[in-house]
Motif scaffolding. Structure first.
Motif, mmCIF file in Angstrom:
data_model
loop_
_atom_site.group_PDB
_atom_site.id
_atom_site.type_symbol
_atom_site.label_atom_id
_atom_site.label_comp_id
_atom_site.label_asym_id
_atom_site.label_seq_id
_atom_site.Cartn_x
_atom_site.Cartn_y
_atom_site.Cartn_z
ATOM 1 N N GLU A 90 0.874 -1.224 0.040
ATOM 2 C CA GLU A 90 -0.044 -0.095 -0.012
ATOM 3 C C GLU A 90 0.895 1.218 -0.051
ATOM 4 O OE1 GLU A 90 -3.039 0.289 2.820
ATOM 5 O OE2 GLU A 90 -3.788 -1.427 2.666
ATOM 6 N N SER A 91 1.649 1.441 0.842
ATOM 7 C CA SER A 91 2.780 2.497 0.920
ATOM 8 C C SER A 91 3.378 2.970 -0.444
ATOM 9 C CB SER A 91 3.652 2.085 2.021
ATOM 10 O OG SER A 91 4.575 1.202 1.582
ATOM 11 N N ARG A 92 3.966 1.853 -1.013
ATOM 12 C CA ARG A 92 4.439 1.972 -2.589
ATOM 13 C C ARG A 92 3.479 2.457 -3.559
ATOM 14 N NH1 ARG A 92 5.962 -3.050 -3.168
ATOM 15 N NH2 ARG A 92 8.001 -3.079 -2.244
ATOM 16 N N LYS A 93 2.248 1.669 -3.185
ATOM 17 C CA LYS A 93 1.150 2.228 -4.413
ATOM 18 C C LYS A 93 0.705 3.616 -4.047
ATOM 19 C CE LYS A 93 -3.828 1.785 -4.692
ATOM 20 N NZ LYS A 93 -4.921 0.932 -3.962
ATOM 21 N N TYR A 94 0.749 4.224 -2.638
ATOM 22 C CA TYR A 94 0.175 5.424 -2.486
ATOM 23 C C TYR A 94 1.388 6.531 -2.933
ATOM 24 C CZ TYR A 94 -4.169 3.727 -0.792
ATOM 25 O OH TYR A 94 -5.459 3.077 -0.681
ATOM 26 N N ALA A 95 2.729 5.995 -2.777
ATOM 27 C CA ALA A 95 3.788 6.721 -3.131
ATOM 28 C C ALA A 95 3.598 7.183 -4.663
ATOM 29 C CB ALA A 95 5.067 6.207 -2.673
ATOM 30 N N ASP A 130 9.626 -1.296 7.091
ATOM 31 C CA ASP A 130 9.816 -1.613 5.611
ATOM 32 C C ASP A 130 8.843 -1.104 4.884
ATOM 33 O OD1 ASP A 130 11.624 -3.657 6.347
ATOM 34 O OD2 ASP A 130 9.963 -5.365 6.764
ATOM 35 N N SER A 131 7.618 -0.626 5.130
ATOM 36 C CA SER A 131 6.705 0.190 4.344
ATOM 37 C C SER A 131 7.179 1.590 4.120
ATOM 38 C CB SER A 131 5.291 0.301 5.346
ATOM 39 O OG SER A 131 4.712 -0.863 5.556
ATOM 40 N N MET A 132 8.083 2.127 5.189
ATOM 41 C CA MET A 132 8.486 3.542 4.573
ATOM 42 C C MET A 132 9.281 3.270 3.606
ATOM 43 S SD MET A 132 10.728 5.880 7.244
ATOM 44 C CE MET A 132 12.176 4.918 6.830
ATOM 45 N N TYR A 133 10.255 2.468 3.858
ATOM 46 C CA TYR A 133 11.390 2.317 2.644
ATOM 47 C C TYR A 133 11.149 1.820 1.554
ATOM 48 C CZ TYR A 133 14.949 2.407 6.589
ATOM 49 O OH TYR A 133 15.895 2.700 7.636
ATOM 50 N N ALA A 134 9.853 1.270 1.339
ATOM 51 C CA ALA A 134 9.271 0.769 0.099
ATOM 52 C C ALA A 134 8.598 2.140 -0.739
ATOM 53 C CB ALA A 134 8.024 -0.142 0.380
ATOM 54 N N ALA A 135 8.200 3.105 0.200
ATOM 55 C CA ALA A 135 7.567 4.294 -0.315
ATOM 56 C C ALA A 135 8.820 5.130 -0.675
ATOM 57 C CB ALA A 135 6.664 4.896 0.511
ATOM 58 N N LEU A 136 9.972 5.298 0.256
ATOM 59 C CA LEU A 136 11.036 5.949 -0.371
ATOM 60 C C LEU A 136 11.614 5.573 -1.445
ATOM 61 C CD1 LEU A 136 12.820 6.481 3.296
ATOM 62 C CD2 LEU A 136 11.698 8.194 2.036
ATOM 63 N N ASP A 137 11.709 4.375 -1.698
ATOM 64 C CA ASP A 137 12.235 4.049 -3.132
ATOM 65 C C ASP A 137 11.530 4.747 -4.211
ATOM 66 O OD1 ASP A 137 14.087 2.295 -1.858
ATOM 67 O OD2 ASP A 137 12.899 0.235 -1.941
ATOM 68 N N VAL A 138 10.404 4.664 -4.097
ATOM 69 C CA VAL A 138 9.461 5.300 -5.062
ATOM 70 C C VAL A 138 9.751 6.918 -5.132
ATOM 71 C CG1 VAL A 138 7.233 5.592 -6.003
ATOM 72 C CG2 VAL A 138 7.874 3.654 -5.102
ATOM 73 N N LEU A 139 9.735 7.844 -3.885
ATOM 74 C CA LEU A 139 9.775 8.742 -3.905
ATOM 75 C C LEU A 139 11.104 9.648 -3.946
ATOM 76 C CD1 LEU A 139 7.270 9.315 -0.724
ATOM 77 C CD2 LEU A 139 6.859 9.802 -3.144
ATOM 78 N N LEU A 140 12.231 8.973 -3.551
ATOM 79 C CA LEU A 140 13.486 9.764 -3.586
ATOM 80 C C LEU A 140 13.948 10.051 -4.614
ATOM 81 C CD1 LEU A 140 15.487 8.077 -0.623
ATOM 82 C CD2 LEU A 140 14.431 9.963 -0.694
ATOM 83 N N PRO A 141 13.686 9.414 -5.924
ATOM 84 C CA PRO A 141 14.315 9.757 -7.308
ATOM 85 C C PRO A 141 13.591 11.113 -7.813
ATOM 86 C CG PRO A 141 13.761 7.142 -7.193
ATOM 87 C CD PRO A 141 13.384 7.912 -6.034
ATOM 88 N N ILE A 189 15.931 1.226 14.795
ATOM 89 C CA ILE A 189 14.895 2.004 15.065
ATOM 90 C C ILE A 189 15.213 3.303 14.902
ATOM 91 C CG2 ILE A 189 13.201 2.694 16.624
ATOM 92 C CD1 ILE A 189 12.975 0.033 17.898
ATOM 93 N N VAL A 190 16.415 3.681 15.444
ATOM 94 C CA VAL A 190 17.103 5.106 15.516
ATOM 95 C C VAL A 190 17.471 5.441 14.006
ATOM 96 C CG1 VAL A 190 18.890 6.593 16.024
ATOM 97 C CG2 VAL A 190 17.845 5.263 17.780
ATOM 98 N N LYS A 191 17.795 4.339 13.152
ATOM 99 C CA LYS A 191 18.203 4.434 11.880
ATOM 100 C C LYS A 191 16.874 4.848 10.941
ATOM 101 C CE LYS A 191 19.519 1.650 7.813
ATOM 102 N NZ LYS A 191 19.749 0.465 7.386
ATOM 103 N N THR A 192 15.901 4.031 11.307
ATOM 104 C CA THR A 192 14.667 4.547 10.617
ATOM 105 C C THR A 192 13.930 5.766 10.766
ATOM 106 O OG1 THR A 192 14.295 1.974 10.726
ATOM 107 C CG2 THR A 192 12.112 3.365 10.235
#
Length: 213
Positions: A22-27, A71-82, A111-114
């Motif tokens: 879902e996070s990837r989809k909405y990103a 994991d959800s956050m990183y999936a969306a970041l993969d889409v958004l950061l570029p 957790i801190v890294k995230t």
């Protein structure tokens, strides 16, 4: 509620519920709808992760749920950061994080890294049981402005001092904010070893570093 608000709210919810697809989809929907990638990160992902951090600190969420949210956050970041504006990407602060030599406990560090990643930092994770030389090399190679160290064991606290000392000896201390954390550490200890900041949890760490850099 506007389409933009709906998409950002859906992004936040997907992260909070640990729904990677879902996070990837909405990103992607955010990009397709013309929403600025930085807005999607700030008003969607970061909001979601801040709620996760608050719930974890209050023991209303537990580690498996936090990891799913990450994991959800990183999936969306993969889409958004570029799609981030070049000027915004250039302003992202480089940070090195790791667990000091002699300690293999890395859950807190992860957790801190995230949370720092969600807050817009470029986080270079060097892992656990890392020597002073490894921290220095990582700081120099990534041109880091922040170095974060953790330990959960009293016997390895000396490794934090060794890492700070090594940074000084290499002439790389100037311009680097050093923050430490972990159960046996304190602000008094941070001052004693020459570090700048101490935090008791991920949210406090992000807030303190952002206030400085």
């Amino acid at each position: 509620m506007s389409d933009k608000e709906q998409i950002l709210s859906a992004l936040e919810s997907a992260v909070l519920r640990g729904k990677k697809d879902e996070s990837r989809k909405y990103a992607q929907e955010a990009i397709d709808s013309g929403i600025n990638a930085l807005d999607a990160i700030d008003a969607g992902l970061i909001r979601g992760m801040m709620v996760v951090g608050e719930k974890y600190a209050a023991r209303q969420m537990f580690l498996p749920q936090v990891l799913l949210a990450a994991d959800s956050m990183y999936a969306a970041l993969d889409v958004l950061l570029p799609h981030m504006p070049k000027e915004a990407a250039a302003k992202r602060v480089n940070m090195v994080i790791g667990v000091v030599e002699g300690d293999v406990h890395d859950i807190g560090k992860n957790i801190v890294k995230t949370m720092f990643t969600a807050a817009g930092f470029n986080v270079h994770d060097i892992g656990k049981d890392q020597s002073a030389e490894s921290f220095v090399e990582a700081v120099k190679s990534s041109n880091a402005q922040v170095m974060a160290m953790s330990t959960l064991m009293t016997p390895t606290m000396d490794s934090m001092k060794s890492s700070v000392d090594a940074l000084v000896e290499e002439g790389a201390r100037k311009g680097v904010t050093i923050i430490i954390g972990g159960a046996p550490t304190s602000m008094d200890f941070a001052k004693e070893i020459g570090a700048d900041l101490h935090a008791v949890n991920a949210q406090e760490a992000v807030a303190k570093v952002k206030a400085v850099v």
